[in-house]
Design an enzyme around this catalytic site. Structure first.
Site, short mmCIF file in Angstrom:
data_model
loop_
_atom_site.label_atom_id
_atom_site.label_comp_id
_atom_site.label_asym_id
_atom_site.label_seq_id
_atom_site.Cartn_x
_atom_site.Cartn_y
_atom_site.Cartn_z
N GLY A 72 0.86 -1.24 0.07
CA GLY A 72 -0.06 0.14 0.02
C GLY A 72 0.92 1.34 0.08
N LYS A 119 0.88 -18.45 -10.18
CA LYS A 119 1.61 -17.94 -8.70
C LYS A 119 1.36 -18.86 -7.52
CE LYS A 119 3.32 -13.80 -6.45
NZ LYS A 119 2.66 -12.68 -6.14
N ARG A 170 -4.84 5.02 14.77
CA ARG A 170 -3.94 5.01 13.48
C ARG A 170 -3.77 6.34 12.89
NH1 ARG A 170 -0.07 1.91 13.79
NH2 ARG A 170 0.24 1.05 11.73
P1 NAP Z 1 1.12 -5.67 5.00
O1 NAP Z 1 2.45 -4.98 5.12
O2 NAP Z 1 0.76 -6.44 6.26
O3 NAP Z 1 0.08 -4.51 5.16
C1 NAP Z 1 -1.32 -4.79 5.09
C2 NAP Z 1 -1.80 -3.37 5.84
O4 NAP Z 1 -2.92 -3.50 5.72
C3 NAP Z 1 -1.45 -3.36 7.13
O5 NAP Z 1 -0.85 -1.98 7.36
C4 NAP Z 1 -2.68 -3.23 8.05
O6 NAP Z 1 -2.80 -2.39 9.08
C5 NAP Z 1 -3.68 -2.88 6.81
N1 NAP Z 1 -4.90 -3.28 7.21
C6 NAP Z 1 -5.68 -4.53 7.39
N2 NAP Z 1 -6.81 -4.43 7.36
C7 NAP Z 1 -7.20 -3.23 7.49
C8 NAP Z 1 -8.37 -2.21 7.54
N3 NAP Z 1 -9.55 -3.01 7.90
N4 NAP Z 1 -8.34 -1.06 7.65
C9 NAP Z 1 -7.27 -0.34 7.21
N5 NAP Z 1 -6.24 -0.98 7.22
C10 NAP Z 1 -5.97 -2.59 7.29
O7 NAP Z 1 0.98 -6.49 3.74
P2 NAP Z 1 1.57 -6.47 2.65
O8 NAP Z 1 2.90 -7.24 2.74
O9 NAP Z 1 1.65 -5.08 1.94
O10 NAP Z 1 0.82 -7.38 1.61
C11 NAP Z 1 -0.66 -7.03 1.19
C12 NAP Z 1 -0.83 -8.12 -0.03
O11 NAP Z 1 -0.08 -8.06 -1.04
C13 NAP Z 1 -0.84 -9.58 0.61
O12 NAP Z 1 -1.65 -10.29 -0.03
C14 NAP Z 1 0.50 -10.07 0.16
O13 NAP Z 1 0.89 -11.42 -0.26
C15 NAP Z 1 0.73 -9.32 -1.31
N6 NAP Z 1 1.94 -9.07 -1.76
C16 NAP Z 1 2.91 -8.45 -1.03
C17 NAP Z 1 4.30 -8.19 -1.56
C18 NAP Z 1 5.22 -7.57 -0.76
O14 NAP Z 1 6.43 -7.44 -1.19
N7 NAP Z 1 5.00 -7.17 0.62
C19 NAP Z 1 4.50 -8.69 -2.97
C20 NAP Z 1 3.46 -9.33 -3.55
C21 NAP Z 1 2.44 -9.52 -3.11
P3 NAP Z 1 -2.03 -3.12 10.35
O15 NAP Z 1 -0.79 -2.85 10.33
O16 NAP Z 1 -2.51 -2.02 11.42
O17 NAP Z 1 -2.28 -4.44 10.69
#
Ligand code: NAP
Length: 305
Positions: A14, A184, A37
């Site tokens: 994000g 994937k 937050r």
């Molecule tokens: P992340 O770092 O855990 O981020 C998720 C965010 O969503 C957290 O900040 C969380 O807040 C927030 N969130 C969850 N529920 C919410 C709500 N109801 N309202 C507001 N915010 C909310 O996850 P990520 O690594 O970005 O991954 C996201 C998706 O992309 C996953 O499915 C992952 O497999 C995929 N992905 C990630 C990558 C990567 O490199 N990171 C690469 C490819 C795919 P809190 O911190 O407060 O919990």
């Protein structure tokens, strides 16, 4: 006037998207979990993106789900297991001309989200970009990659792909996004759970070739049975190539477990086993790995769903 990008989830992906869109001068707003937050975010003043060791802060405005403005374009950037609750929290702000871009890995969450927001157009994404948080509101862009976007219900590309080009987000519209997501998922099912169970990096699976090959054979059958023959093509050689090319890396599931974070097992291996049951296809080795993984997570006191 460009349509505002509402980014729900200020985590790794994000923040990576929000920072690049904001840097390109496009209107972006962050939707945060709650007032607490939001106050914490406002105290810091923006999102920091670290690229090649250089940190840059972007003062993207924040809000909570309770803000009154309608949402036309929502980038859903939470984990797969949070997707339904996250979309439900802003459902009252969506309408028939809203579009949702779903960044979740695996399969299952996309359909669940579409059911929560039946009027909105849901676009699925599959990304090979890599980012991680090294602090609150701070993300490191760790691996350049590519994002495919597609809508299995409507093959026509949305005009706002231009925004991604302006923002320097490498992407392509994909007419077969489901095939990409299944492929994937299959690669993930063949590699990630075994890295957790054998406690090794991806290269460590070179010592478990037979086990990997058995899973690939079951996954190939499953993809064919699910009507995804293109996703099944040459799966095993690609899995071997990935293991070799990323030998020193630790899989995302391995990292989740080692940081004591909840995994996305239900949307990856769990989804594969569920699909096999639906098609009455026996996948004994995948099922056994799933059960071993669940037991392992429970032993560690981590959620196993
Ligand atoms: P992340 O770092 O855990 O981020 C998720 C965010 O969503 C957290 O900040 C969380 O807040 C927030 N969130 C969850 N529920 C919410 C709500 N109801 N309202 C507001 N915010 C909310 O996850 P990520 O690594 O970005 O991954 C996201 C998706 O992309 C996953 O499915 C992952 O497999 C995929 N992905 C990630 C990558 C990567 O490199 N990171 C690469 C490819 C795919 P809190 O911190 O407060 O919990």
């Amino acid at each position: 006037m460009s349509t505002t990008w509402h980014v729900l989830g200020a985590g790794s992906l994000g923040t990576l998207w929000a920072a690049r869109l904001a840097r390109a001068g496009l209107p972006v707003r962050l939707v945060l979990r709650n007032e607490e937050r939001l106050q914490a975010y406002r105290a810091v003043g923006g999102l920091t993106l670290v690229e090649q060791g250089q940190a840059q802060c972007y003062p993207v405005p924040g809000e909570t789900a309770h803000s009154p403005e309608p949402i036309k374009r929502l980038l859903l950037a939470c984990k797969a297991y949070d997707a339904v609750a996250a979309v439900s929290s802003v459902a009252h702000r969506l309408s028939a001309d809203s579009e949702l871009i779903l960044l979740q890995n695996g399969l299952g969450s996309q359909d669940a989200v579409a059911q929560c927001a039946p009027l909105a157009r849901c676009i699925s994404a599959s990304s090979t970009e890599g980012a991680f948080r090294d602090g609150d509101w701070r993300v490191v862009f760790a691996g350049h990659g590519f994002t495919w976007l597609g809508d299995p219900a409507h093959p026509v590309a949305p005009f706002w792909l231009d925004d991604l080009a302006i923002a320097g987000i490498p992407h392509e519209w994909s007419a077969d996004i489901l095939t990409r997501l299944w492929r994937k998922l299959a690669l993930n099912c063949a590699i990630n759970p075994l890295t957790v169970l054998h406690h090794c990096n991806n290269g460590g699976l070179q010592a478990h070739r037979c086990e990997v090959a058995t899973l690939c054979a079951e996954l190939t059958d499953l993809l064919e049975r699910c009507g995804q023959p293109s996703a099944a093509e040459d799966l095993q050689p690609e899995v071997e190539r990935v293991i070799q090319a990323t030998a020193v890396n630790y899989s995302s599931m391995y990292q989740d477990v080692s940081h004591r974070r909840r995994t996305e097992i239900s949307y990856l291996l769990g989804h594969a086993c569920k699909a096999a049951r639906r098609h009455e296809l026996a996948v004994p080795h995948l099922e056994q790995v799933r059960q071993r993984l669940i037991a392992h997570l429970e032993n560690l006191g981590l959620p196993s769903d």
